[in-house]
Design an enzyme around this catalytic site. Structure first.
Site, short mmCIF file in Angstrom:
data_model
loop_
_atom_site.label_atom_id
_atom_site.label_comp_id
_atom_site.label_asym_id
_atom_site.label_seq_id
_atom_site.Cartn_x
_atom_site.Cartn_y
_atom_site.Cartn_z
N SER A 151 59.13 -20.42 0.65
CA SER A 151 59.22 -19.27 0.09
C SER A 151 58.14 -19.16 -0.99
CB SER A 151 60.66 -19.41 -0.73
OG SER A 151 60.69 -18.22 -1.88
N TYR A 164 66.17 -24.11 -6.23
CA TYR A 164 65.71 -23.45 -5.04
C TYR A 164 64.38 -23.51 -4.81
CZ TYR A 164 64.72 -19.63 -1.74
OH TYR A 164 64.31 -19.16 -0.64
N LYS A 168 62.03 -25.34 -1.92
CA LYS A 168 61.42 -24.98 -0.96
C LYS A 168 59.73 -25.56 -1.02
CE LYS A 168 63.99 -21.94 1.34
NZ LYS A 168 63.98 -22.10 2.69
#
Length: 281
Positions: A151, A164, A168
């Site tokens: 991401s 998150y 990633k």
């Protein structure tokens, strides 16, 4: 002499996280269209029925498979089906992952269970599925290609989304290390880092705002799942046989501008003003 191309005839590609109607579904459609038999994996039978079974009904070589890639049992189920499927195992695309709106919060408030859940969802599922597919390829002596979804949040800062973004980012590190270890087996390992992409999942917190998109993204718009699927197909195909250990930013130039943060450091893509304000209180 025949030039290499996107053709994946006779090959099997596993797409983990195929059923969400976003990037995974677009990858399934495109890769099957290039001739591969796609094992389309989702933990949700309902999502498979809605988004994947129609692809098979259109005549594409797609096999819907309900399994949870975050568990050993799910990984074993996928590999068992791959062994029974006619063709040669060639590729894996790790799309399974993501985060919910409730996962946005200041770093000082992140509870341990939330941190662990996001790492399981976004990193462990990628690693253990990759491990299993790589072991299968190495045991049979076949080369292959593994592509995982990172991401933009894993390539830069991720304010109020630290678990998150860190998961990633760790996925990128795993990609680089696997690429070195598996190169001798002819297995390439790469990743794609999408920018803001219009998917069913992103609609939970990203509304339509052309003026914002123009300000934040060099190309002036959000991407589509199909625009992520194209580079993934390239990395799976024989057109990329000398590329490994790389993470390709597919973000329309968002990273070039990186102006998506407001004065309070919250993302402009969080459309709910009350929610954005709650993050900094």
């Amino acid at each position: 002499m025949t030039e290499p191309g996107f053709g994946l005839d006779g090959r099997i590609v596993i797409v983990s996280g195929a059923g969400g109607g976003g990037i995974g579904t677009a990858v399934t459609r495109l890769v099957a269209g290039a001739g591969a038999t796609v094992l389309a994996v989702s933990r949700s039978p309902q999502n498979l029925a809605e988004h994947v079974e129609p692809l098979a009904a259109q005549g594409l070589p797609v096999i819907p498979l309900a399994a949870d890639a975050s568990t050993d049992e799910g990984v074993a189920t996928v590999l068992e089906h791959a062994r029974r499927t006619p063709g040669q195992l060639h590729g894996l695309v790790n799309v399974a992952g993501g985060a919910a709106l409730a996962d946005w919060m200041p770093a000082i408030r992140v509870p341990r269970d939330n941190w662990r859940a996001l790492f399981t969802q976004n990193l462990e599922s990628m690693f253990f599925m990759s491990q299993a597919v790589a072991a299968e390829l190495a045991a049979t002596g076949h080369p292959g290609s593994i592509v995982s979804i990172s991401s933009i949040s894993g390539m830069n800062t991720a304010p109020f989304h630290i678990a998150y973004g860190t998961a990633k980012s760790a996925l990128v590190a795993v990609t680089r290390t696997l690429a070195v270890e598996l190169a001798g087996h002819g297995i390439r390992v790469n990743a794609v880092a999408p920018g803001v992409t219009a998917t069913p999942a992103s609609r939970a917190y990203v509304g339509d705002d052309p003026e914002r998109d123009q300000r934040a993204i060099a190309m002036g718009r959000r991407g589509t799942p199909e625009e992520q699927a194209g580079p993934i197909l390239f990395l799976l195909s024989d057109l990329s046989t000398y590329i490994t250990g790389q993470t390709l930013l597919v973000d329309g130039g968002l990273n070039l501008k990186w102006t998506h943060l407001g004065a309070d450091n919250t993302s402009l893509f969080l459309e709910n003003e009350d929610f954005r304000a709650s993050l900094t209180r």
